[in-house]
Design an enzyme around this catalytic site. Structure first.
Site, short mmCIF file in Angstrom:
data_model
loop_
_atom_site.label_atom_id
_atom_site.label_comp_id
_atom_site.label_asym_id
_atom_site.label_seq_id
_atom_site.Cartn_x
_atom_site.Cartn_y
_atom_site.Cartn_z
NE ARG B 268 47.56 24.73 50.85
CZ ARG B 268 47.19 25.89 50.30
NH1 ARG B 268 46.67 25.92 49.09
NH2 ARG B 268 47.33 27.02 50.95
CG HIS B 272 49.95 25.70 46.19
ND1 HIS B 272 49.07 24.70 45.82
CD2 HIS B 272 50.79 25.87 45.15
CE1 HIS B 272 49.37 24.30 44.59
NE2 HIS B 272 50.40 24.98 44.17
CE1 TYR B 281 45.61 30.50 50.61
CE2 TYR B 281 47.32 31.84 49.60
CZ TYR B 281 46.88 30.63 50.05
OH TYR B 281 47.69 29.54 49.96
#
Ligand SMILES: Cc1ncc(C[n+]2csc(CCOP(=O)(O)OP(=O)(O)O)c2C)c(N)n1
Lengths: 327, 379
Positions: B268, B272, B281
């Site tokens: 990805r 998100h 993160y």
């Protein structure tokens, strides 16, 4: 006194609980490094570590089901469900297991599990991110169901919920996460029994608005607007749906003779129906109008561009106030 | 680096290296032998226009035209390769970032933006392209796909030997979704019913902030094996390999051979969603590592090496993409807020007294605003 947002106040309450009781664990999706999608657990993973602030696999039934097992071993799990609409994979665990274990075991098993649920709308979100499913849980015996409306309550109530020997569904009004208020971080949280006690958020004499969670702020705005026109509205912040503080409600409505209940959840078979019935039973001869309800319609939560038609805003509540007073 | 499993895994099926060299595999190369220069250019165009769509949608969200956007950035090869392997009669159940699959199915992509603009919960008729609505509740649609496939079995459109008739179902989901109970139950139902369904898991290595290692201690395709389902892992940034393994799996399903689990190992590349902040993160180095393995660059390198493309064609495609971008922007800006009664429509197929009463009440209530102040809305 410290000025905190509701999200910040709950964060402070969680931190206090983690500090005070080594058995307290937080578990949920993305609550670790990310601090939760609303940052309510911000910094806790860093300070308490991954064993106590646990990023779980993506499975709500798993989160609640394993929380039950952990609670049986003496832990006090605080589960985060990422959004209201995603609690349903866990619905079985919550209603058939969590709610009933104490009863089935004749009190031999306590399940002090807290399930935190950001809920409610008004944030322009897509489907499943704005719902108010609290009545489904209040309808389930064995669960306590509460919702803080202010930062001060967020701080105190999360600690009371964690201290409660019973499972608590802790509904956090996500649309109010960034509202600020004064919080006394040195105050003791108070006994868990305090969880079920309603609060008079504003005193008044002509009509009582009953609200909880996200609609308390709306009710206060309504009271402000009505005061400008000479109407004195009392606002009761329920804080808890189960148990329901019928005594505080009845005392208020006996004085005002008029009552409007406001929640975001659909009115049909909603919490307002239960509240209206109890007020009617307790205050029948004091009522000057039927108890009116304002809330969502009997439709799935609509697309966000229409959510302000669906939600009980200032005007719709004022309309109900007018109808009740001119009955 | 967060990978729980290395992309250099020996089990990884690859027909194109990250630098665009062909890998010869007796098992899968024959499945792409018919893909000539025109077909490669077609794949490239699908991937490029999908990315353009994604870029435009991201910008539109930043400008306040969309409430949210879930990017497909980096997953174009997995989506276009697998999507192109499906026949029109196959039924597709996407999750919510399968914009590349939608494009290949022929969906007018701006319809997807209706949901993200907050004016529709769906946006298209799933029957038009045999492409179901997006599902936001993680994993729940894996069961719908399995049930749909069981219906195909009962309708006699599986294993007839007629390629125009035989059909299968394919369902897309992420690495995080493999933890969900519904997904595991779907694998159980598909296995015991030998249902014609392909489980296409895009392992983009992140479920919001959680790396795949939070979901599984084995590579995800091995989960499928545990259910007795033939399972494999493909390089999800290799459009040719994704096409090859999916065409094999769909063929098996259509012919009555039952389900397959495909793990497409990809990344990805974006956040998100537009609400997310990946800097909290994951590292910039990790993002750079995967930017260097961009699936679109990989195919372009191959096409250039094989003279399957020239500058004139690329310039033409560039113009097409520019016009497509313009079309997306104007279409989205023209999407109006629906009228208020839209929320009362289609709750039930038949009349319902409570909904009808509430709708009538609301309409009367709205009229009081028009009458009194001559300004509708505002409540
Ligand atoms: C049942 C459920 N729980 C939680 C969520 C919130 N959520 C949305 S996307 C997501 C992560 C999904 O990760 P993955 O399945 O890997 O798919 P990706 O988004 O990476 O494509 C989560 C937790 C949800 N949509 N549904």
């Amino acid at each position: 006194m410290t000025t905190l947002t509701l999200a910040g106040a709950i964060n402070a309450g969680l931190r206090r609980a983690l500090e005070n009781d080594p058995k307290v664990l937080l578990m949920g999706e993305d609550i670790g490094a990310l601090g939760g999608v609303f940052r309510v657990t911000d910094g806790l993973h860093k300070d308490f570590g991954g064993e106590r602030v646990v990023d779980t696999p993506l499975a709500e039934a798993g989160i609640v089901g394993t929380a039950i097992g952990l609670a049986m071993r003496g832990y006090r799990p605080v589960c985060e469900i990422q959004f209201d609409g995603f609690i349903f994979p866990a619905f079985d665990q919550i209603t058939t297991q969590l709610a009933k274990m104490h009863y089935r075991s004749q009190g031999r098993i306590n399940l002090p599990v807290v399930i935190r649920v950001p809920y409610g709308g008004g944030i322009g979100a897509i489907e499943h991110h704005s719902e108010s499913p609290e009545a489904l849980f209040a309808h389930t015996p064995g669960l306590r169901v509460v919702s803080p409306a202010t930062p001060a309550d967020g701080f105190a109530m999360i600690q009371q919920a964690i201290a409660s020997p019973d499972p608590v569904l802790f509904f956090e009004p996500k649309g109010r996460y960034w509202d600020k208020g004064e919080v006394d971080l040195d105050a003791a949280a108070g006994a868990p029994e305090g969880l079920g006690v309603a609060r008079i958020a504003r005193a008044g004499t002509d009509l009582t608005i009953v609200a909880y969670g996200p609609t308390v702020a709306t009710a206060l705005k309504v009271a402000e607007a009505a005061a400008a026109e000479g109407t004195s509205i009392e606002v009761v912040d329920l804080r808890s749906l189960s148990p329901l503080d019928t005594a505080t409600l009845a005392e208020s409505v006996r004085r005002t003779g008029h009552c409007v209940v406001v929640h975001e959840a659909p009115v049909f078979f909603g919490a307002g129906a239960e509240i209206a019935a109890r007020i009617t039973e307790a205050c029948f001869f004091h009522l000057e109008a039927p108890v009116l309800r304002v809330g969502g319609f009997h439709v799935p939560y609509p697309v966000s561009k229409l959510e302000h038609d669906y939600l009980p805003g200032l005007d719709r509540v004022l309309d109900a106030v007018d109808r009740a007073l001119s009955y | 680096m967060s990978q729980s499993t290395s992309p250099d895994d020996v089990d990884l099926i690859q027909l194109l290296t990250p630098t665009g060299q062909r890998v010869d595999r007796p098992d899968y190369s024959p499945r792409i032998a018919h893909l000539d220069a025109t077909a490669l250019r077609g794949m490239y165009r699908d991937m490029l226009l999908t990315r353009r769509f994604d870029t435009e949608a991201t910008a539109l969200q930043r400008q306040g035209e969309l409430g949210l956007w879930a990017q497909s950035l980096g997953q174009e090869a997995a989506q276009v390769g697998s999507g192109r392997a499906a026949s029109p009669q196959d039924m597709i159940f996407p999750a919510y970032r399968e914009h590349g699959v939608a494009f290949v199915r022929g969906l007018e992509l701006t319809k997807i933006l209706r949901q993200f603009r907050g004016i529709d919960h769906g946006g298209w008729d799933p029957k038009d392209h045999n492409f179901h609505l997006y599902t936001l509740v993680i994993g729940s649609h894996t069961l719908h796909a399995t049930g749909y496939a069981m219906g195909m079995q009962r309708d006699g459109v599986v294993g007839t030997g007629d390629p125009q008739r035989d059909a299968a179902t394919m369902v897309y989901f992420g690495d995080g979704a493999t933890s969900q109970g519904d997904t595991n139950e779907a694998l159980v139902f598909a296995a015991v019913n030998n249902a014609p369904v392909v489980f296409f898991c895009q392992n983009n290595q992140w479920a919001i902030s959680e790396p795949t290692s939070r979901q599984s201690r084995v590579p995800l395709y091995r989960r499928g094996q545990g259910f007795g389902i033939p399972s494999l892992r493909v390089d999800g940034n290799d459009v040719l390999a994704c096409y090859a393994v999916t065409s094999e799996a769909l063929e098996r399903a259509r012919s009555g051979g039952g389900p397959t689990f495909i793990e497409a190992f990809t990344y990805r590349m974006g956040a998100h969603t537009t609400s997310d902040d990946p800097t909290r993160y994951r590292s910039a180095a990790e993002e750079q590592y995967w930017r260097d393995r961009d699936p679109i660059d990989r195919l372009l390198a191959l096409m250039k090496a094989e003279d399957a493309v020239d500058d004139a064609w690329l310039a033409e495609l560039d113009e097409e993409a520019t016009a497509f971008g313009e079309h997306i922007r104007t279409t989205v800006r023209s999407f109006e807020r629906p009228s208020s009664d839209f929320m009362f429509r289609n709750v039930y197929a038949g009349p319902h007294a409570i909904v009808d009463d509430e709708r009538a009440w609301f309409e009367a209530y709205q009229r009081t605003f028009v009458d009194v102040s001559a300004t509708a809305g505002g409540h």
